[in-house]
Design an enzyme around this catalytic site. Structure first.
Site, PDB file in Angstrom:
ATOM      1  N   GLU A  44       7.068  -9.110  -6.589  1.00  0.00           N
ATOM      2  CA  GLU A  44       5.691  -8.670  -6.375  1.00  0.00           C
ATOM      3  C   GLU A  44       5.188  -8.597  -4.986  1.00  0.00           C
ATOM      4  O   GLU A  44       5.755  -9.102  -3.980  1.00  0.00           O
ATOM      5  CB  GLU A  44       4.846  -9.491  -7.465  1.00  0.00           C
ATOM      6  N   HIS A  80      -7.464  -7.710  -9.174  1.00  0.00           N
ATOM      7  CA  HIS A  80      -6.071  -7.031  -9.224  1.00  0.00           C
ATOM      8  C   HIS A  80      -6.293  -5.728  -8.898  1.00  0.00           C
ATOM      9  O   HIS A  80      -7.103  -5.188  -9.243  1.00  0.00           O
ATOM     10  CB  HIS A  80      -5.427  -7.260 -10.690  1.00  0.00           C
ATOM     11  N   ARG A 100      -2.367  -8.667  -2.785  1.00  0.00           N
ATOM     12  CA  ARG A 100      -3.307  -7.866  -3.558  1.00  0.00           C
ATOM     13  C   ARG A 100      -4.894  -7.957  -3.358  1.00  0.00           C
ATOM     14  O   ARG A 100      -5.401  -6.764  -3.396  1.00  0.00           O
ATOM     15  CB  ARG A 100      -3.340  -8.428  -5.118  1.00  0.00           C
ATOM     16  N   HIS A 152      -9.530 -10.503 -11.897  1.00  0.00           N
ATOM     17  CA  HIS A 152      -8.546 -10.871 -12.443  1.00  0.00           C
ATOM     18  C   HIS A 152      -8.259 -12.503 -12.444  1.00  0.00           C
ATOM     19  O   HIS A 152      -7.660 -12.850 -13.565  1.00  0.00           O
ATOM     20  CB  HIS A 152      -7.065 -10.326 -11.687  1.00  0.00           C
ATOM     21  N   ARG A 173      -4.502 -16.027  -3.979  1.00  0.00           N
ATOM     22  CA  ARG A 173      -3.186 -16.499  -4.850  1.00  0.00           C
ATOM     23  C   ARG A 173      -1.957 -15.318  -4.711  1.00  0.00           C
ATOM     24  O   ARG A 173      -2.253 -14.429  -4.742  1.00  0.00           O
ATOM     25  CB  ARG A 173      -3.673 -16.711  -6.302  1.00  0.00           C
TER      26      ARG A 173
HETATM   27  P1  FAD Z   1      -5.621 -20.147 -20.497  1.00  0.00           P
HETATM   28  O1  FAD Z   1      -4.107 -19.663 -20.676  1.00  0.00           O
HETATM   29  O2  FAD Z   1      -6.639 -19.112 -20.125  1.00  0.00           O
HETATM   30  O3  FAD Z   1      -5.997 -21.163 -21.486  1.00  0.00           O
HETATM   31  C1  FAD Z   1      -7.469 -21.360 -21.548  1.00  0.00           C
HETATM   32  C2  FAD Z   1      -7.725 -22.258 -22.773  1.00  0.00           C
HETATM   33  O4  FAD Z   1      -8.988 -22.979 -22.703  1.00  0.00           O
HETATM   34  C3  FAD Z   1      -7.768 -21.404 -24.165  1.00  0.00           C
HETATM   35  O5  FAD Z   1      -7.126 -21.922 -25.312  1.00  0.00           O
HETATM   36  C4  FAD Z   1      -9.348 -21.171 -24.306  1.00  0.00           C
HETATM   37  O6  FAD Z   1      -9.533 -21.364 -25.872  1.00  0.00           O
HETATM   38  C5  FAD Z   1      -9.655 -22.741 -24.010  1.00  0.00           C
HETATM   39  N1  FAD Z   1     -10.934 -22.979 -23.761  1.00  0.00           N
HETATM   40  C6  FAD Z   1     -11.699 -22.260 -22.839  1.00  0.00           C
HETATM   41  N2  FAD Z   1     -13.068 -22.793 -22.732  1.00  0.00           N
HETATM   42  C7  FAD Z   1     -13.105 -23.783 -23.761  1.00  0.00           C
HETATM   43  C8  FAD Z   1     -13.942 -24.518 -24.378  1.00  0.00           C
HETATM   44  N3  FAD Z   1     -15.471 -24.648 -23.989  1.00  0.00           N
HETATM   45  N4  FAD Z   1     -13.525 -25.555 -25.348  1.00  0.00           N
HETATM   46  C9  FAD Z   1     -12.535 -25.481 -25.863  1.00  0.00           C
HETATM   47  N5  FAD Z   1     -11.598 -24.677 -25.508  1.00  0.00           N
HETATM   48  C10 FAD Z   1     -12.017 -23.841 -24.337  1.00  0.00           C
HETATM   49  N6  FAD Z   1      -0.052 -15.569 -13.654  1.00  0.00           N
HETATM   50  C11 FAD Z   1       1.199 -15.403 -13.086  1.00  0.00           C
HETATM   51  O7  FAD Z   1       1.592 -16.708 -12.673  1.00  0.00           O
HETATM   52  N7  FAD Z   1       2.105 -14.607 -13.447  1.00  0.00           N
HETATM   53  C12 FAD Z   1       1.762 -13.357 -14.035  1.00  0.00           C
HETATM   54  O8  FAD Z   1       2.279 -12.265 -14.422  1.00  0.00           O
HETATM   55  C13 FAD Z   1       0.261 -13.187 -14.799  1.00  0.00           C
HETATM   56  N8  FAD Z   1      -0.168 -12.175 -15.201  1.00  0.00           N
HETATM   57  C14 FAD Z   1      -1.592 -12.211 -15.766  1.00  0.00           C
HETATM   58  C15 FAD Z   1      -2.031 -11.301 -16.445  1.00  0.00           C
HETATM   59  C16 FAD Z   1      -3.121 -11.165 -17.125  1.00  0.00           C
HETATM   60  C17 FAD Z   1      -3.517  -9.841 -17.861  1.00  0.00           C
HETATM   61  C18 FAD Z   1      -4.003 -12.314 -16.695  1.00  0.00           C
HETATM   62  C19 FAD Z   1      -5.433 -12.336 -17.580  1.00  0.00           C
HETATM   63  C20 FAD Z   1      -3.773 -13.247 -16.247  1.00  0.00           C
HETATM   64  C21 FAD Z   1      -2.176 -13.267 -15.406  1.00  0.00           C
HETATM   65  N9  FAD Z   1      -1.728 -14.317 -14.711  1.00  0.00           N
HETATM   66  C22 FAD Z   1      -0.567 -14.218 -14.457  1.00  0.00           C
HETATM   67  C23 FAD Z   1      -2.629 -15.366 -14.717  1.00  0.00           C
HETATM   68  C24 FAD Z   1      -2.447 -16.566 -15.502  1.00  0.00           C
HETATM   69  O9  FAD Z   1      -2.005 -15.865 -16.697  1.00  0.00           O
HETATM   70  C25 FAD Z   1      -3.300 -17.691 -16.028  1.00  0.00           C
HETATM   71  O10 FAD Z   1      -3.797 -18.093 -14.692  1.00  0.00           O
HETATM   72  C26 FAD Z   1      -2.943 -18.783 -16.689  1.00  0.00           C
HETATM   73  O11 FAD Z   1      -2.186 -18.311 -17.666  1.00  0.00           O
HETATM   74  C27 FAD Z   1      -4.062 -19.842 -16.798  1.00  0.00           C
HETATM   75  O12 FAD Z   1      -3.510 -20.687 -17.806  1.00  0.00           O
HETATM   76  P2  FAD Z   1      -4.344 -21.806 -18.357  1.00  0.00           P
HETATM   77  O13 FAD Z   1      -3.469 -22.752 -19.229  1.00  0.00           O
HETATM   78  O14 FAD Z   1      -5.083 -22.485 -17.171  1.00  0.00           O
HETATM   79  O15 FAD Z   1      -5.587 -21.217 -19.153  1.00  0.00           O
HETATM   80  C1  SIN Z   2       0.914  -9.022 -12.624  1.00  0.00           C
HETATM   81  O1  SIN Z   2       1.822  -8.854 -13.364  1.00  0.00           O
HETATM   82  O2  SIN Z   2       0.578  -8.100 -11.706  1.00  0.00           O
HETATM   83  C2  SIN Z   2       0.183 -10.303 -12.378  1.00  0.00           C
HETATM   84  C3  SIN Z   2       0.978 -11.291 -11.873  1.00  0.00           C
HETATM   85  C4  SIN Z   2      -0.098 -12.318 -11.611  1.00  0.00           C
HETATM   86  O3  SIN Z   2      -1.336 -12.469 -11.711  1.00  0.00           O
HETATM   87  O4  SIN Z   2       0.236 -13.433 -11.040  1.00  0.00           O
END
Ligand code: FAD
Ligand code: SIN
Length: 528
Positions: free
Chosen positions: A114, A242, A289, A350, A385
């Protein structure tokens, strides 16, 4: 009512669930999430997760350098090293939990590349890697006897000495976290969750902007709660946009077109078919990006268009469908066959690079409070990032937090003196539309004044307008019976305010923070 757990985990993405699974051997765990378990940024991740795997071509040093370059040399080298070098062990854990990453005919991981990566090092499961991870973790979690899973439970506020009647300010030493007030959405009751250790894993802030790839849960709750509890929050000016979200008029949550598609050979074009990335960066469509997003933004401005195109029509159609089955399906559902037609794309919010400041054990500035995943600021991302580094960061820091917090459980105690939530004198809020209106106002302000390109004047405007909303909302919060909507609005305003303030404080353009009043020495883009 008081409920007691050794570990309270707020959030059910990769950070929260992997932490819960690891600490459950040492004590009773509650994992709460404000929606269904599945709704998270994690579930939507497409591209994959970084890990140096092909040692003939790749090395930790190369991954470290790519991360530092993408972060505009603002990343903390020790955090970068920690994440990169811990990757293989954490990938093994994911595989053990049942994540079936794609493999090649030799049985090795099939690696994607990527933007900003000099080698192929992204492990993936087709183009829905996050979903594969989310489902494997949910499966492991649901069968664990030591973990209580509480869906539709909303964390409102962290418990600290403030709730014992002490004045807590940003200068108070040794602030401690004793758990959180949690709203059970089914009953409307707010319970006091006492915990020896609390893990904040609430994910991103995307709903603060009017177009985002993030799901509705991403309202910056964790960052706002910690900020209100007087914890340290850092690097919030570094909001990542993004470059390629699917352009489809009227969508607030934009479907992502993974960066892996540019790694696969996708070419960015203007609507007349002309290429433009050569004017911005020698890496063309594979530039990091922030550069690509600003380049697209600039082209749209020059040409007066509201999107550009991402073209993979020159690639083998069957291969395209094989690598990107979900994107193929999604685009087809709105009448675009990506093997024959270019994809309309637009940059949109993003990812949040900053967040709750943590140390190398994922400990926040508040004792007994850890943070991991997108809501945290580990120092890995610096100014921007590198693609696919965030799932990795989340699982590595959740692991570090587990290793650090487990031995503490034996000596920590519950703070039973914390009083129950008091809501005497509050009334149910009748004009609910005022809350949704205000949410839209926050999104508009942030998108217009604190977006991809900023200026001192724009930031000042954001301040005045957010301040107004803040005053109104705090008054409303004090007199209303608490519900999820008003809490989210409050958190969005707090989060927007922190982004805006920290953007004002940075007197330079760096990483994904771009202020026209502080042009970089060598402008990478002309015309702003
Ligand atoms: P999340 O997975 O967002 O989980 C958050 C949790 O917190 C949820 O369960 C929610 O309900 C809970 N929560 C929030 N507020 C509260 C509250 N007040 N009370 C109780 N619960 C709460 N990263 C990569 O490394 N590779 C990728 O390919 C990639 N692709 C992506 C594609 C998309 C479309 C998006 C949106 C992001 C992508 N990212 C990618 C970024 C990555 O997915 C996220 O940064 C990562 O998954 C965040 O994980 P997390 O566990 O921190 O939070
Ligand atoms: C993507 O698949 O382009 C998202 C990857 C990322 O957010 O790290």
């Amino acid at each position: 009512m008081q409920r007691k757990y050794d570990f309270l985990v707020i959030g059910s993405g990769i950070a929260g669930m992997s932490y819960a699974l690891k600490v459950a051997k040492a004590g009773k765990v509650a994992i709460i999430c404000k929606s269904e378990l599945q709704e998270s940024n994690t579930d939507l991740a497409q591209g994959g997760i970084c890990c140096v795997s092909n040692l003939e071509l790749d090395s930790f040093e190369k991954h470290i350098k790519d991360t530092m370059v993408a972060g505009d040399w603002l990343s903390d080298p020790k955090a970068v090293e920690l994440v990169v070098e811990n990757a293989p062990a954490q990938i093994e854990e994911l595989v053990n939990w049942g994540v079936d990453f794609d493999r090649n005919e030799k049985g090795n991981f099939d690696l994607h590349r990527e933007g900003g990566h000099c080698e192929h090092r992204i492990l993936h499961r087709a183009d829905d890697t996050g979903h594969a991870i989310q489902m494997a973790l949910i499966n492991a979690l649901k069968h664990h006897p030591n973990i209580d899973v509480l869906e539709h439970h909303f964390a409102i506020e962290l418990l600290t000495q403030h709730h014992l009647g002490m004045e807590v300010t940003r200068r108070t030493p040794d602030i401690e976290c004793y758990g959180a007030y949690v709203l059970n959405e089914a009953t409307g009751v707010i319970d006091t969750y006492l915990a020896k250790v609390t893990m904040m894993a609430t994910g991103g802030v995307g709903q603060v902007y009017s177009t985002t790839t993030n799901p509705p849960i991403a309202t910056g709750d964790g960052v706002a709660m910690v900020y209100r509890a007087k914890g340290t929050v850092k690097d919030m000016e570094f909001v990542q946009f993004h470059p390629t979200a699917l352009y489809h008029q009227g969508d607030h949550q934009n479907f992502l077109i993974t960066e892996a598609m540019r790694g696969y050979g996708g070419i960015l074009r203007n609507l007349d078919g002309s290429e433009f990335m050569h004017r911005y960066d020698p890496r063309l469509s594979l530039a990091p990006r922030d550069i690509t997003a600003r380049a697209i933004f600039n082209e749209m401005k020059i040409n007066g268009t509201d999107h550009v195109l991402l073209d993979v029509t020159h690639k083998d159609p069957e291969e395209t469908k094989h690598h990107f089955p979900n994107i193929y399906k999604k685009c087809l559902s709105i009448g675009i066959d990506i093997t024959k037609q270019p994809i309309p794309v637009v940059p949109c919010h993003h990812y949040m690079c900053g967040g709750i400041l943590v140390d190398y054990n994922a400990q926040s500035s508040i004792n007994r409070l850890y943070a991991a995943g997108e809501c945290s600021c580990t120092g890995l991302h610096g100014g921007n990032r590198l693609a696919s580094n965030s799932l990795l960061e989340a699982i590595v820091y959740a692991d570090l937090a587990a290793k650090h917090s487990i031995p503490r459980i034996a000596e920590l105690t519950y703070k039973e003196e914390v009083p129950d939530w008091i809501d005497t004198g509050t009334v149910p809020h009748e004009e609910l539309y005022l809350i949704s209106d205000s949410k839209q106002e926050v999104q508009q302000i942030m998108q217009t004044y604190v977006g991809i390109v900023r200026s001192n004047l724009r930031l000042k405007r954001a301040w005045t307008r957010l301040d107004n909303l803040y005053e109104e909302t705090e008054k409303l919060f004090l007199r209303s019976k608490v519900n999820k909507d008003i809490c989210e609005l409050r958190n969005m305003i707090n989060t927007g305010y922190i982004i805006m303030r920290q953007a004002m404080e940075r007197k330079e353009s760096r990483g994904c923070h771009y202020n026209i009043d502080f042009p970089p020495e060598q402008r990478d883009i002309k015309g702003f």
